[in-house]
Design a protein around this motif. Structure first.
Motif, PDB file in Angstrom:
ATOM      1  N   VAL A 190       0.889  -1.071   0.001  1.00  0.00           N
ATOM      2  CA  VAL A 190       0.100   0.045   0.157  1.00  0.00           C
ATOM      3  C   VAL A 190       0.938   1.182   0.047  1.00  0.00           C
ATOM      4  CG1 VAL A 190      -1.581   1.421   1.268  1.00  0.00           C
ATOM      5  CG2 VAL A 190      -2.044  -1.025   1.177  1.00  0.00           C
ATOM      6  N   LEU A 191       2.018   1.295   0.712  1.00  0.00           N
ATOM      7  CA  LEU A 191       2.972   2.292   0.706  1.00  0.00           C
ATOM      8  C   LEU A 191       3.451   2.610  -0.436  1.00  0.00           C
ATOM      9  CD1 LEU A 191       4.268   4.678   2.348  1.00  0.00           C
ATOM     10  CD2 LEU A 191       5.907   2.961   3.172  1.00  0.00           C
ATOM     11  N   ARG A 192       3.950   1.572  -1.122  1.00  0.00           N
ATOM     12  CA  ARG A 192       4.382   1.949  -2.534  1.00  0.00           C
ATOM     13  C   ARG A 192       3.645   2.256  -3.401  1.00  0.00           C
ATOM     14  NH1 ARG A 192       7.032  -3.316  -1.310  1.00  0.00           N
ATOM     15  NH2 ARG A 192       5.451  -4.385  -2.441  1.00  0.00           N
ATOM     16  N   GLU A 197       1.620   7.015  -6.876  1.00  0.00           N
ATOM     17  CA  GLU A 197       0.510   8.091  -7.181  1.00  0.00           C
ATOM     18  C   GLU A 197       1.116   9.337  -6.877  1.00  0.00           C
ATOM     19  OE1 GLU A 197      -2.840   6.992  -4.966  1.00  0.00           O
ATOM     20  OE2 GLU A 197      -3.099   5.025  -6.288  1.00  0.00           O
ATOM     21  N   PHE A 198       1.799   9.437  -5.876  1.00  0.00           N
ATOM     22  CA  PHE A 198       2.284  11.155  -5.388  1.00  0.00           C
ATOM     23  C   PHE A 198       3.584  11.513  -6.299  1.00  0.00           C
ATOM     24  CE2 PHE A 198      -0.424  10.260  -1.704  1.00  0.00           C
ATOM     25  CZ  PHE A 198      -1.614  10.785  -2.259  1.00  0.00           C
ATOM     26  N   MET A 199       3.966  10.547  -7.118  1.00  0.00           N
ATOM     27  CA  MET A 199       5.249  10.828  -7.644  1.00  0.00           C
ATOM     28  C   MET A 199       5.317  12.139  -8.316  1.00  0.00           C
ATOM     29  SD  MET A 199       7.588   8.494 -10.347  1.00  0.00           S
ATOM     30  CE  MET A 199       7.543   6.953  -9.186  1.00  0.00           C
ATOM     31  N   SER A 200       6.346  12.991  -8.153  1.00  0.00           N
ATOM     32  CA  SER A 200       6.239  14.398  -8.901  1.00  0.00           C
ATOM     33  C   SER A 200       7.510  14.318  -9.811  1.00  0.00           C
ATOM     34  CB  SER A 200       6.266  15.472  -7.735  1.00  0.00           C
ATOM     35  OG  SER A 200       6.234  16.575  -8.380  1.00  0.00           O
ATOM     36  N   THR A 201       7.246  15.098 -10.670  1.00  0.00           N
ATOM     37  CA  THR A 201       8.318  15.491 -11.764  1.00  0.00           C
ATOM     38  C   THR A 201       8.756  17.021 -11.435  1.00  0.00           C
ATOM     39  OG1 THR A 201       6.863  16.646 -13.326  1.00  0.00           O
ATOM     40  CG2 THR A 201       7.258  14.132 -13.637  1.00  0.00           C
ATOM     41  N   ARG A 202       8.555  17.457 -10.661  1.00  0.00           N
ATOM     42  CA  ARG A 202       9.044  18.949 -10.131  1.00  0.00           C
ATOM     43  C   ARG A 202      10.354  18.725  -9.629  1.00  0.00           C
ATOM     44  NH1 ARG A 202       5.855  21.786  -6.114  1.00  0.00           N
ATOM     45  NH2 ARG A 202       5.314  19.844  -5.315  1.00  0.00           N
ATOM     46  N   VAL A 205      11.580  18.222  -4.961  1.00  0.00           N
ATOM     47  CA  VAL A 205      10.251  17.534  -4.417  1.00  0.00           C
ATOM     48  C   VAL A 205      10.852  16.423  -3.850  1.00  0.00           C
ATOM     49  CG1 VAL A 205       8.264  16.897  -4.531  1.00  0.00           C
ATOM     50  CG2 VAL A 205       8.646  18.961  -5.729  1.00  0.00           C
ATOM     51  N   LYS A 206      10.668  16.185  -2.427  1.00  0.00           N
ATOM     52  CA  LYS A 206      11.019  15.005  -1.490  1.00  0.00           C
ATOM     53  C   LYS A 206       9.623  14.467  -0.883  1.00  0.00           C
ATOM     54  CE  LYS A 206      14.182  13.408   2.015  1.00  0.00           C
ATOM     55  NZ  LYS A 206      15.239  13.813   3.053  1.00  0.00           N
ATOM     56  N   ARG A 207       9.517  13.111  -1.018  1.00  0.00           N
ATOM     57  CA  ARG A 207       8.392  12.805  -0.234  1.00  0.00           C
ATOM     58  C   ARG A 207       9.165  11.757   1.065  1.00  0.00           C
ATOM     59  NH1 ARG A 207       5.552  15.697  -2.975  1.00  0.00           N
ATOM     60  NH2 ARG A 207       4.140  14.899  -4.862  1.00  0.00           N
ATOM     61  N   ILE A 232       2.567  10.632   5.269  1.00  0.00           N
ATOM     62  CA  ILE A 232       3.387  10.878   4.119  1.00  0.00           C
ATOM     63  C   ILE A 232       3.625  12.662   4.334  1.00  0.00           C
ATOM     64  CG2 ILE A 232       3.576  11.158   1.655  1.00  0.00           C
ATOM     65  CD1 ILE A 232       1.938   8.724   1.466  1.00  0.00           C
ATOM     66  N   LYS A 233       4.635  12.979   4.079  1.00  0.00           N
ATOM     67  CA  LYS A 233       5.220  14.217   4.200  1.00  0.00           C
ATOM     68  C   LYS A 233       5.862  14.795   2.796  1.00  0.00           C
ATOM     69  CE  LYS A 233       6.069  14.816   9.270  1.00  0.00           C
ATOM     70  NZ  LYS A 233       5.923  13.152   9.312  1.00  0.00           N
ATOM     71  N   SER A 234       5.536  15.824   2.258  1.00  0.00           N
ATOM     72  CA  SER A 234       6.023  16.382   1.080  1.00  0.00           C
ATOM     73  C   SER A 234       6.539  17.525   1.432  1.00  0.00           C
ATOM     74  CB  SER A 234       4.903  16.518   0.378  1.00  0.00           C
ATOM     75  OG  SER A 234       5.343  17.268  -1.139  1.00  0.00           O
ATOM     76  N   TYR A 235       8.001  17.901   0.747  1.00  0.00           N
ATOM     77  CA  TYR A 235       9.149  18.852   1.118  1.00  0.00           C
ATOM     78  C   TYR A 235       9.238  19.541  -0.431  1.00  0.00           C
ATOM     79  CZ  TYR A 235       9.598  17.523   5.840  1.00  0.00           C
ATOM     80  OH  TYR A 235       9.409  16.944   7.134  1.00  0.00           O
ATOM     81  N   ALA A 236       9.422  20.716  -0.552  1.00  0.00           N
ATOM     82  CA  ALA A 236       9.866  21.311  -1.736  1.00  0.00           C
ATOM     83  C   ALA A 236      10.798  22.595  -1.393  1.00  0.00           C
ATOM     84  CB  ALA A 236       8.509  21.909  -2.613  1.00  0.00           C
ATOM     85  N   ASN A 237      11.823  22.522  -2.399  1.00  0.00           N
ATOM     86  CA  ASN A 237      12.730  23.717  -1.978  1.00  0.00           C
ATOM     87  C   ASN A 237      12.084  24.997  -2.448  1.00  0.00           C
ATOM     88  OD1 ASN A 237      14.853  21.925  -1.564  1.00  0.00           O
ATOM     89  ND2 ASN A 237      15.451  21.549  -3.515  1.00  0.00           N
ATOM     90  N   ASN A 238      12.473  25.790  -1.686  1.00  0.00           N
ATOM     91  CA  ASN A 238      12.048  27.228  -1.882  1.00  0.00           C
ATOM     92  C   ASN A 238      12.674  27.896  -3.200  1.00  0.00           C
ATOM     93  OD1 ASN A 238      14.407  27.685  -1.022  1.00  0.00           O
ATOM     94  ND2 ASN A 238      14.066  29.455   0.368  1.00  0.00           N
ATOM     95  N   ASN A 239      13.842  27.439  -3.639  1.00  0.00           N
ATOM     96  CA  ASN A 239      14.591  27.974  -4.765  1.00  0.00           C
ATOM     97  C   ASN A 239      15.200  26.851  -5.466  1.00  0.00           C
ATOM     98  OD1 ASN A 239      15.508  29.250  -6.786  1.00  0.00           O
ATOM     99  ND2 ASN A 239      16.869  30.563  -5.476  1.00  0.00           N
ATOM    100  N   GLU A 240      14.404  26.053  -6.136  1.00  0.00           N
ATOM    101  CA  GLU A 240      14.961  24.736  -6.552  1.00  0.00           C
ATOM    102  C   GLU A 240      16.085  24.916  -7.950  1.00  0.00           C
ATOM    103  OE1 GLU A 240      11.084  25.697  -8.721  1.00  0.00           O
ATOM    104  OE2 GLU A 240      11.754  25.808  -6.587  1.00  0.00           O
ATOM    105  N   LEU A 241      15.964  26.224  -8.404  1.00  0.00           N
ATOM    106  CA  LEU A 241      16.781  26.377  -9.455  1.00  0.00           C
ATOM    107  C   LEU A 241      18.405  26.976  -9.073  1.00  0.00           C
ATOM    108  CD1 LEU A 241      14.461  27.527 -12.298  1.00  0.00           C
ATOM    109  CD2 LEU A 241      15.253  25.385 -11.923  1.00  0.00           C
TER     110      LEU A 241
END
Length: 300
Positions: A190-192, A197-202, A205-207, A232-241
């Motif tokens: 179930v976790l996999r 499903e929540f895989m991101s191309t951004r 982004v880290k799960r 599940i926690k989702s993290y994203a960089n404030n300046n990914e570039l």
């Protein structure tokens, strides 16, 4: 926009043998902007001196006066509304405004996540065609076209929802949950599935996901069910570039609790999945667990 029909009662006073009788008929209007007369309001009733209200213009003078010699009435100026009508209109506006103001104050002072989402009243959804049932909070709404067999969502906390899915008997033949393995093994699967499903191309982004609990139980219908809880926690960089690592600071996007209950019947694998923000789950845990415990699979 299609025009909708409204009906309002119009009073007609008909003279019969010197006595006047008051009757009411329904007049239909094809536009929603037409006037709707409220008979229960304190507005003044139509003047009974009119012969036919909402009909042709009325001529003044005695009954024996001919049509040629009758002098038509002067048109009434638009600004000469009666005091009673003005009071009625102003009173209605004040009542509506006070109602909106009071409701707005009550909602603004309440915590939306608890004022609307938390409830102890449930409805039961029964699908006799596909063979399952469950209970859900009465203020949740059904959303169509969400990809699942059935999907309900909290109208205020949009990240809080539940859905039911099941496998096709033509592609798989399940006889028992034990065909999938132990609850721990099912929890990993179930976790996999959630992470896929929540895989991101951004970029950036880290799960982070953790299995909180896995369990099995035999419900009052004598059937075996597995339950899995995941965070599940989702993290994203404030300046990914950014080039330098110190310029890419991760921030928490969302933190959610996922609950899943699985059952097997009719050679199908059924699953009900509930998603809610972690903070809301802590406030509504009792109600949400009741929803998950109510899930049943039925023989069709």
């Amino acid at each position: 926009m299609a025009s909708s029909a409204f009906a309002f009662p119009s009073y007609i006073v008909i003279t019969k043998g010197g006595a006047s009788t008051d009757s009411c008929k329904s007049t239909s209007l094809s536009s929603s902007r037409s006037l709707v007369t409220d008979l229960s309001s304190p507005c003044p009733r139509p003047n009974n001196n009119f012969h036919l209200l909402f009909s042709r213009p009325i001529s003044s003078g005695p009954k024996h006066q001919s049509a040629k010699s009758a002098k038509p009435e002067s048109p009434v100026p638009r600004n000469l509304l009666t005091d009673a009508k003005q009071v009625c209109a102003v009173g209605r506006r004040k009542s509506m405004m006070m109602g909106l103001l009071l409701s707005g104050l009550m909602v603004s002072e309440a915590n939306l996540s608890t004022a609307f989402a938390s409830t102890s009243v449930f409805r039961e959804y029964i699908d006799t065609f596909d063979g399952y049932s469950f209970k859900y909070p009465q203020n949740w709404i059904q959303v169509r076209g969400a990809g699942a067999d059935i999907f309900f969502r909290d109208p205020v906390v949009l990240d809080e929802n539940l859905s039911v899915e099941f496998s096709s008997p033509s592609s798989s033949k399940y006889t028992s949950l034990e065909d999938l393995g132990s609850p721990e093994e099912v929890g990993k699967r179930v976790l996999r599935q959630y992470l896929t499903e929540f895989m991101s191309t951004r970029l950036g982004v880290k799960r982070e996901a953790n299995i909180l609990s896995t369990s099995s139980r035999v419900a009052d219908d004598g059937k075996l069910y597995y339950q899995v809880e995941v965070n599940i926690k989702s993290y994203a960089n404030n300046n990914e570039l950014a080039v330098m690592p110190q310029d890419r600071v991760p921030r928490l996007e969302w933190n959610r609790r996922y609950l899943a209950v699985l059952g097997v019947e009719n050679n199908r694998l059924y699953s009900i999945r509930l998603q809610t923000p972690e903070k809301v789950f802590l406030e509504e845990e009792k109600d949400l667990r009741r929803v998950m415990d109510s899930f049943r699979v039925e023989t069709i």
